[in-house]
Structure formats: C-alpha cells, structure tokens
Write a protein that holds these residues in place. Structure first.
Motif, PDB file in Angstrom:
ATOM      1  N   LYS A  87       0.674   9.128 -11.640  1.00 15.77           N
ATOM      2  CA  LYS A  87       0.758   7.683 -11.809  1.00 15.77           C
ATOM      3  C   LYS A  87       0.769   6.975 -10.455  1.00 15.77           C
ATOM      4  CE  LYS A  87       2.521   5.905 -15.418  1.00 15.77           C
ATOM      5  NZ  LYS A  87       3.380   5.407 -16.524  1.00 15.77           N
ATOM      6  N   ASP A  88       1.480   7.534  -9.474  1.00 17.61           N
ATOM      7  CA  ASP A  88       1.495   6.918  -8.145  1.00 17.61           C
ATOM      8  C   ASP A  88       0.094   6.908  -7.537  1.00 17.61           C
ATOM      9  OD1 ASP A  88       2.880   5.996  -5.579  1.00 17.61           O
ATOM     10  OD2 ASP A  88       1.937   7.844  -4.891  1.00 17.61           O
ATOM     11  N   GLU A  89      -0.634   7.998  -7.694  1.00 10.07           N
ATOM     12  CA  GLU A  89      -2.007   8.044  -7.180  1.00 10.07           C
ATOM     13  C   GLU A  89      -2.886   7.020  -7.879  1.00 10.07           C
ATOM     14  OE1 GLU A  89      -2.691  12.678  -5.841  1.00 10.07           O
ATOM     15  OE2 GLU A  89      -2.598  12.216  -7.988  1.00 10.07           O
ATOM     16  N   GLU A  90      -2.689   6.855  -9.178  1.00 10.57           N
ATOM     17  CA  GLU A  90      -3.481   5.872  -9.911  1.00 10.57           C
ATOM     18  C   GLU A  90      -3.145   4.451  -9.455  1.00 10.57           C
ATOM     19  OE1 GLU A  90      -4.581   4.511 -14.479  1.00 10.57           O
ATOM     20  OE2 GLU A  90      -3.249   6.228 -14.152  1.00 10.57           O
ATOM     21  N   ILE A  91      -1.865   4.181  -9.282  1.00 13.73           N
ATOM     22  CA  ILE A  91      -1.441   2.853  -8.826  1.00 13.73           C
ATOM     23  C   ILE A  91      -2.063   2.540  -7.460  1.00 13.73           C
ATOM     24  CG2 ILE A  91       0.527   1.485  -8.008  1.00 13.73           C
ATOM     25  CD1 ILE A  91       2.205   2.996 -10.154  1.00 13.73           C
ATOM     26  N   ARG A  92      -1.928   3.481  -6.535  1.00  6.91           N
ATOM     27  CA  ARG A  92      -2.455   3.252  -5.182  1.00  6.91           C
ATOM     28  C   ARG A  92      -3.973   3.082  -5.206  1.00  6.91           C
ATOM     29  NH1 ARG A  92       1.068   4.985  -0.720  1.00  6.91           N
ATOM     30  NH2 ARG A  92       3.100   5.562  -1.562  1.00  6.91           N
ATOM     31  N   ALA A  93      -4.650   3.893  -6.015  1.00  7.83           N
ATOM     32  CA  ALA A  93      -6.103   3.797  -6.084  1.00  7.83           C
ATOM     33  C   ALA A  93      -6.539   2.428  -6.596  1.00  7.83           C
ATOM     34  CB  ALA A  93      -6.661   4.901  -6.970  1.00  7.83           C
ATOM     35  N   ILE A  94      -5.832   1.917  -7.613  1.00 12.67           N
ATOM     36  CA  ILE A  94      -6.165   0.590  -8.135  1.00 12.67           C
ATOM     37  C   ILE A  94      -5.876  -0.481  -7.096  1.00 12.67           C
ATOM     38  CG2 ILE A  94      -5.619  -1.152  -9.877  1.00 12.67           C
ATOM     39  CD1 ILE A  94      -4.987   1.172 -11.795  1.00 12.67           C
ATOM     40  N   LEU A  95      -4.703  -0.401  -6.462  1.00 15.28           N
ATOM     41  CA  LEU A  95      -4.312  -1.430  -5.500  1.00 15.28           C
ATOM     42  C   LEU A  95      -5.244  -1.459  -4.290  1.00 15.28           C
ATOM     43  CD1 LEU A  95      -0.414  -1.138  -5.589  1.00 15.28           C
ATOM     44  CD2 LEU A  95      -1.859  -2.851  -6.712  1.00 15.28           C
ATOM     45  N   GLU A  96      -5.880  -0.342  -3.971  1.00 15.18           N
ATOM     46  CA  GLU A  96      -6.846  -0.327  -2.873  1.00 15.18           C
ATOM     47  C   GLU A  96      -8.088  -1.152  -3.210  1.00 15.18           C
ATOM     48  OE1 GLU A  96      -6.769   0.720   0.130  1.00 15.18           O
ATOM     49  OE2 GLU A  96      -5.132   2.163   0.265  1.00 15.18           O
ATOM     50  N   THR A  97      -8.345  -1.358  -4.506  1.00 15.21           N
ATOM     51  CA  THR A  97      -9.580  -2.041  -4.914  1.00 15.21           C
ATOM     52  C   THR A  97      -9.379  -3.513  -5.237  1.00 15.21           C
ATOM     53  OG1 THR A  97      -9.340  -1.549  -7.283  1.00 15.21           O
ATOM     54  CG2 THR A  97     -10.395   0.122  -5.913  1.00 15.21           C
ATOM     55  N   VAL A  98      -8.140  -3.980  -5.278  1.00 14.88           N
ATOM     56  CA  VAL A  98      -7.884  -5.381  -5.622  1.00 14.88           C
ATOM     57  C   VAL A  98      -7.295  -6.106  -4.426  1.00 14.88           C
ATOM     58  CG1 VAL A  98      -7.562  -4.853  -8.060  1.00 14.88           C
ATOM     59  CG2 VAL A  98      -5.567  -4.891  -6.554  1.00 14.88           C
ATOM     60  N   SER A  99      -7.372  -7.424  -4.461  1.00 15.59           N
ATOM     61  CA  SER A  99      -6.862  -8.239  -3.354  1.00 15.59           C
ATOM     62  C   SER A  99      -5.449  -8.712  -3.640  1.00 15.59           C
ATOM     63  CB  SER A  99      -7.775  -9.442  -3.132  1.00 15.59           C
ATOM     64  OG  SER A  99      -7.678 -10.342  -4.233  1.00 15.59           O
ATOM     65  N   THR A 100      -4.783  -9.167  -2.594  1.00 16.65           N
ATOM     66  CA  THR A 100      -3.461  -9.766  -2.806  1.00 16.65           C
ATOM     67  C   THR A 100      -3.567 -11.001  -3.685  1.00 16.65           C
ATOM     68  OG1 THR A 100      -3.683 -10.986  -0.711  1.00 16.65           O
ATOM     69  CG2 THR A 100      -2.482  -8.889  -0.651  1.00 16.65           C
ATOM     70  N   MET A 146      -3.661  -2.812   3.530  1.00 16.55           N
ATOM     71  CA  MET A 146      -2.449  -1.992   3.562  1.00 16.55           C
ATOM     72  C   MET A 146      -1.914  -1.844   2.147  1.00 16.55           C
ATOM     73  SD  MET A 146       1.161  -2.986   5.391  1.00 16.55           S
ATOM     74  CE  MET A 146       1.398  -4.387   4.261  1.00 16.55           C
ATOM     75  N   VAL A 147      -1.680  -0.604   1.728  1.00 12.29           N
ATOM     76  CA  VAL A 147      -1.067  -0.309   0.430  1.00 12.29           C
ATOM     77  C   VAL A 147      -0.053   0.802   0.638  1.00 12.29           C
ATOM     78  CG1 VAL A 147      -1.427   0.548  -1.912  1.00 12.29           C
ATOM     79  CG2 VAL A 147      -3.149  -0.937  -0.856  1.00 12.29           C
ATOM     80  N   GLY A 148       1.164   0.592   0.165  1.00 13.04           N
ATOM     81  CA  GLY A 148       2.171   1.639   0.288  1.00 13.04           C
ATOM     82  C   GLY A 148       3.472   1.253  -0.369  1.00 13.04           C
ATOM     83  N   THR A 149       4.437   2.160  -0.301  1.00 11.59           N
ATOM     84  CA  THR A 149       5.757   1.916  -0.876  1.00 11.59           C
ATOM     85  C   THR A 149       6.752   1.612   0.240  1.00 11.59           C
ATOM     86  OG1 THR A 149       5.955   4.337  -0.962  1.00 11.59           O
ATOM     87  CG2 THR A 149       5.494   3.198  -3.014  1.00 11.59           C
ATOM     88  N   ALA A 150       7.692   0.746  -0.068  1.00  8.04           N
ATOM     89  CA  ALA A 150       8.536   0.149   0.965  1.00  8.04           C
ATOM     90  C   ALA A 150       9.649   1.076   1.441  1.00  8.04           C
ATOM     91  CB  ALA A 150       9.144  -1.151   0.443  1.00  8.04           C
ATOM     92  N   VAL A 151       9.774   1.174   2.767  1.00  4.06           N
ATOM     93  CA  VAL A 151      11.003   1.605   3.432  1.00  4.06           C
ATOM     94  C   VAL A 151      11.574   0.332   4.046  1.00  4.06           C
ATOM     95  CG1 VAL A 151      11.998   2.937   5.323  1.00  4.06           C
ATOM     96  CG2 VAL A 151      10.195   3.934   3.903  1.00  4.06           C
ATOM     97  N   THR A 152      12.725  -0.108   3.580  1.00  3.29           N
ATOM     98  CA  THR A 152      13.254  -1.408   3.986  1.00  3.29           C
ATOM     99  C   THR A 152      14.204  -1.276   5.168  1.00  3.29           C
ATOM    100  OG1 THR A 152      15.054  -1.261   2.388  1.00  3.29           O
ATOM    101  CG2 THR A 152      13.027  -2.328   1.655  1.00  3.29           C
ATOM    102  N   VAL A 153      14.216  -2.328   5.996  1.00  3.04           N
ATOM    103  CA  VAL A 153      15.073  -2.358   7.176  1.00  3.04           C
ATOM    104  C   VAL A 153      15.706  -3.734   7.303  1.00  3.04           C
ATOM    105  CG1 VAL A 153      15.234  -1.996   9.663  1.00  3.04           C
ATOM    106  CG2 VAL A 153      13.500  -0.755   8.340  1.00  3.04           C
TER     107      VAL A 153
END
Length: 423
Positions: free
Chosen positions: A219-232, A257-264
């Motif tokens: 599911k994570d791979e699918e999410i990232r793959a989709i998000l790479e093809t759409v705009s903000t 840029m597409v990824g999961t957050a490491v927050t600071v």
C-alpha cells in the motif's frame, strides 16, 4: 462486454465521450447516476437518439417506486435499468414486472449491500437479469475492491455478472479471467485525455486477458507511486482545499518531493535537532522542521548533502535556510520560508518525531508530504491511500478538461459555469 460508465454532469460532454469510447471498442453505454441526477431522463433520450443501435443502461439505482421508475427509464430509451440490490424485495419485484411489460432488463447493483454474495442469489430468484458487483467511488478511495466478491458471486448465480469499481486494464483482465461477463469502466476511460486510446487498451485486456500482467505492490508503494504522478494542486482539490502549507516555497524549481514525515521541533537559531533528525530518517522520508525564524537558518548545504547521502526525499522548513547556491547544486528538494546567510548555534533544544505545526498545518510523524513548484501539502497518514486515489481522479478530470480546451473551448464553456452558478 465493456460497459462505459458516463459518470459526468452534462449531456453534450457525455455524448462526445461516448462517441470516442465506442471508437475505441466499448460495447455498452451507461448513463451514470450523477448524469441522470443532473440531466434527468432527457439524457437517456439523447443518448438513444445519438446511438440508436447501442445498448443503453440507465443507472437509476432504484430503491422505491420500482414500476414507475422502470417505466420512466424504458420510455426514455434505456435497454437496461439499474436497481439497488439492497432495495426491498417488493421494489425489485415491481421493477422486474415493469421491465417485462416494457421490454427492458434489470441489473441489480450490489453496492453497499450487506452479505453481497447471499443477496446476489436472492435477487436472482426475484428475476433480475444481471448482477453488478460494485465498489462505489467513495469505497474505492478507501481501498475496497469488487474482485474478491465477484469471484464468489459468479460461482453462486447463473445470470450474467458485471463488475464495477475503479477498473483499469489489469483489473479488467483479471475480472474476465475470473468469470466476469461485463466490465464496467468509468474514470479510466471517461476522464482520460485520450478516451479512444484508453478504451482500446481496455478492449485489448478484455479480449486477451492472459497477455496482461498485474504487479502487486504494498500500500505504501502504491500511495507513493500515485503521489509521484499528481500535483500538490490536485491533492489540495482532493482534500477540499485543505492541507497546503502557508508561506513555504520551493528553493529550486522543477523538483518533486514525495515522502513520509520525520518531524522536528526547534527554536530560533538552534539547528541541533534538525541535523540529528537526518540520523533518524530512513530512505524516502521527508524531514519537516519548525524553526520559527525568517532571519536565522537551522539548515544549510552540509545538512542537505547529508540527506542526499542518506536517501532522504526532501526537507521542509518553517523558517529560513542558508547556502542556497550549494543546495541548488546538490539538487535535493528543499522548501522553506526564505533564505538568509546566517545560522545559529547547536544548543540541542526541541524534539524529533513529535506533532508539530509547519506552515500553519499540523504534521505528525509518518504523514505523507508532497512538494512541487506550487508548494507543499500534508496528507494525514490515516487518509493517505484515500486522498492519493482521489487526487488521481482529480488529475484525470483535469487532463480531460485540458484536452477539451485544446480543441477550442474556453474554460467557462467546458465547465458550464453559468449553468452551475448559484441563482
């Protein structure tokens, strides 16, 4: 059999897209529920007039007054009329009786039905002609699919079975191989920028399902793959204008840029936790920093190079960065409020991987972060699959609108703005 679901809002567009679909090899035309609600029975009449030799389905989703609504659909020119399988038995029986009277057929739609396999057997006994195993659009966005249910239904009933719900070439091939008689395709044809080509692709998968290979991904791979093809912008639309960070800008153009957050969470001028977060980050993460100062930078070229070596997808800073020339040479996507020359000191205050506010948006560890030339959006991790799929539907719709504008229409004409204005 390929049934094209014209889930649109306007008759002229529906007829044009129907024509292009048929040129690509579609068999049946469905006036989708949104189209019927928008245009009424008149859209059935116009489809019948435009395509006198084609099978027309009226997706009326009848739940009551079965005889009356079947009569409406039949007299308007429909060949097949859709009732909800979850409707009361009396409604389905009345629909079937009226269908026999007016020479049309009934398709029972299992969308949202309890115990769909058992209900499919019940509605078959009530006399319906087809069963549609259907995951609705909102269900699809949350990951529901029709295929596993359809595989059970085809073993339990003796009437033709249709399948609907986000089908593409691969899932159509799989459905046909599993026993589907009818594949119902909506967005992957009608929202395509090239409807005819998309219909041809579906036609090929239905005619030669063994030649189509589907690739299973997480599911994570699918999410990232989709998000790479759409705009903000697509994502913002899918989230009803929410999720976009304020006053956060790309520090270089043309970097997605597409990824999961490491927050600071840091404090003005303190860059220790921001740099330490690089060690916590995994490949494909995005470091998201709240610093709160436009004048002192917690980030620069050395930290950016460290991220590149670690496989970090990008950095977002509510605050300033420095060494902007070096950052641009390194090429890692960096988004920030501004750039300045001066940095602070590594004092070590703050936290890593706690809830923060960045660009006036709440960000939690693991949320999906997408950035492009338009800015940065935050997608809560618990809704990431749904939002990514909704954003893809927005992107498909926009591509179709672009195509219609290229053909000479204006945006106002394509969107029928005057028709849909509040009065």
């Amino acid at each position: 059999m390929i049934q094209v679901a014209l889930d649109l809002l306007e008759t002229d567009r529906a007829i044009q897209i129907a024509k292009e679909s048929l040129e690509g090899g579609a068999d049946w035309l469905e006036a989708g529920t949104p189209l019927i609600k928008s245009e009424g029975m008149d859209v059935i009449r116009k489809l019948r007039e435009a395509f006198p030799d084609k099978t027309i389905i009226a997706d009326m989703k009848i739940t009551d007054t079965g005889a009356m609504e079947v009569e409406m659909g039949a007299k308007a020119g429909a060949d097949i009329i859709v009732v909800l399988a979850s409707a009361d038995d009396s409604t389905i029986l009345e629909s079937v009786r009226a269908a026999r009277k007016y020479g049309v057929k009934i398709m029972a739609d299992l969308i949202s039905a309890n115990e769909p396999v058992f209900r499919s057997m019940e509605v078959e006994k009530l006399g319906v002609d087809y069963i549609n195993v259907h995951a609705g659009i909102d269900q699809q966005m949350e990951g529901h699919d029709s295929l596993s249910i359809m595989k059970e239904v085809v073993r339990k009933v003796n009437i033709p079975v249709a399948i609907a719900g986000g089908l593409d070439a691969a899932s159509c091939a799989e459905a046909v191989s599993a026993g589907a008689d009818i594949v119902i395709v909506g967005g992957n044809i009608v929202r395509s920028s090239n409807v005819t080509a998309s219909a041809k692709t579906i036609r090929g998968s239905v005619d030669s399902p063994s030649t189509v290979r589907s690739i299973k991904v997480s599911k994570d791979e699918e999410i990232r793959a989709i998000l790479e093809t759409v705009s903000t912008s697509n994502i913002s639309d899918a989230m009803h204008r929410k999720g976009a960070m304020q006053d956060i800008f790309p520090m270089m153009e043309g970097k997605k840029m597409v990824g999961t957050a490491v927050t600071v969470q840091t404090f003005k001028g303190d860059w220790a936790k921001a740099v330490e977060a690089i060690d916590e980050a995994k490949e494909g993460d995005v470091i998201v920093i709240y610093n709160g100062s436009r004048h002192v930078a917690p980030w620069g070229g050395l930290a950016t190079l460290s991220c590149l070596n670690k496989g970090v997808a990008g950095v977002v800073i509510d605050g300033a960065v420095r060494d902007i020339d070096e950052i641009r040479k390194i090429g890692l996507p960096v988004f920030a409020t501004c750039h300045v020359p001066n940095a602070g000191e590594p004092k070590g205050f703050g936290e890593i991987n706690s809830e923060i506010v960045c660009g006036n948006q709440t960000v939690n560890p693991g949320d999906y972060i997408v950035g492009d030339d338009s800015g940065v959006v935050v997608i809560p991790k618990e809704r990431a699959y749904e939002i990514s799929r909704r954003a893809k539907e927005v992107e498909k719709t926009e591509q179709r609108l672009f195509e219609e504008i290229r053909r000479g229409a204006t945006l106002s004409e394509v969107m029928k703005l005057k028709k849909w204005e509040k009065h």
